[in-house]
Scaffold this motif. Structure first.
Motif: not given
Length: 311
Positions: A186-188, A289-293
């Motif tokens: 998503e752009g990151y 890492d979902e949490q960091e995202f």
């Protein structure tokens, strides 16, 4: 061994009369455990055959299960540039990797080695693709545009994507074999996945090789900025994590160059994709890492505008 299927698939693709149906016939003869579809699409400079192979997992979503689905996309302009060039071109290795992976996974399913999650493999088959100028070496073009490729190669069912593309026409990555990119979502541009690095070292038996990418590379084609190639174009069409698997060389090799493909390099990439599929379906391989995202988005907001053509 995966090498058998890479060599047989190469012989099928190294043919000016090859079609998606011929690839489908070869795969269907290996096993009936896959769902294979082919669509012929006409473009401004010819036509190409999009092929999609769905290999159900034991606990895959296609059977009502909950295991995550991996997408393996063979990204390319074409497998041939006839009549300008005679024979199979370097750019075809994305298709070769994707379809050879499908062949090996189908063979595994025949032997009882069914993966936990579904695997969806897509690419397109075009033996007569056009070329276009690009620095430092010419690019392969395609009869259809990138939006059409994403429409047929990126599916909603894919929970994560490996995008395989020949990436030899540059002076950025100077390694013969393959390299992986950071995860794009998503752009990151996120950190390189530790799990994917570990699988690299286990499957190849060498230290992992990574390829640098830039903001330009994750934006859509057609916006007037430089792209290393189309390896991360699937990332503009999905909110799922995408990682590039780049087939690389020590020197800059044109995508339309013939005699430049090494089946041993492709075979390494095939084994890598299959090992990732095994672990991902078991929820033992995280692309990010979902949490960091989520923390990044909270700090800096959405970056999805980079998935568009901009202002």
């Amino acid at each position: 061994m995966s090498l058998k299927y890479v060599m047989e698939m190469y012989e099928i693709m190294d043919d000016q009369t090859v079609t998606g149906e011929k690839v489908k016939e070869y795969l269907s003869n290996i096993s009936e455990n896959g769902q294979i579809t082919v669509h012929t699409i006409d473009g401004k400079e010819g036509s190409t055959d999009f092929i999609k192979v769905v290999i159900p997992g034991k606990n895959g979503k296609s059977k009502g299960g909950s295991a995550p689905t991996l997408g393996i996309i063979g990204r390319l302009g074409g497998i041939g540039a006839r009549p300008e060039m005679i024979g199979y071109v370097s750019d075809g290795d994305g298709a070769l990797t994707s379809m050879s992976s499908a062949a090996k996974l189908l063979d595994m399913s025949n032997k009882g080695d069914q993966l936990e999650g579904d695997v969806i493999l897509t690419t397109h088959i075009c033996p007569n693709a056009p070329t276009r100028p690009h620095d430092p070496v010419p690019f392969m073009d395609s009869p259809v545009d990138i939006l059409t490729m994403n429409e047929y190669e990126v599916t909603e069912e894919m929970d994560a994507i490996l995008s395989v593309d020949t990436t030899k026409g540059n002076q950025i990555i100077n390694h013969r074999g393959f390299a992986i990119t950071p995860t794009v979502k998503e752009g990151y541009i996120l950190k390189v996945s530790d799990d994917l690095l570990h699988i690299y070292s286990q499957s190849v038996g060498k230290l992992p090789v990574t390829m640098p990418i830039t903001t330009q590379d994750i934006t859509p084609y057609g916006n007037g900025v430089y792209h290393i190639n189309s390896i991360l174009q699937p990332a503009v069409a999905t909110d799922k994590p995408v990682v590039g698997v780049a087939i690389t060389a020590e020197t800059a090799v044109a995508g339309c160059g013939t005699g430049a493909s090494r089946v041993t390099d492709v075979e390494e990439a095939v084994r890598y994709c299959i090992e990732v599929a095994k672990m991902y379906g078991q929820s033992k391989c995280d692309f990010y890492d979902e949490q960091e995202f989520n923390h990044l988005e909270k700090l800096y907001g959405k970056m999805t505008h980079l998935q568009s053509l901009g202002n």
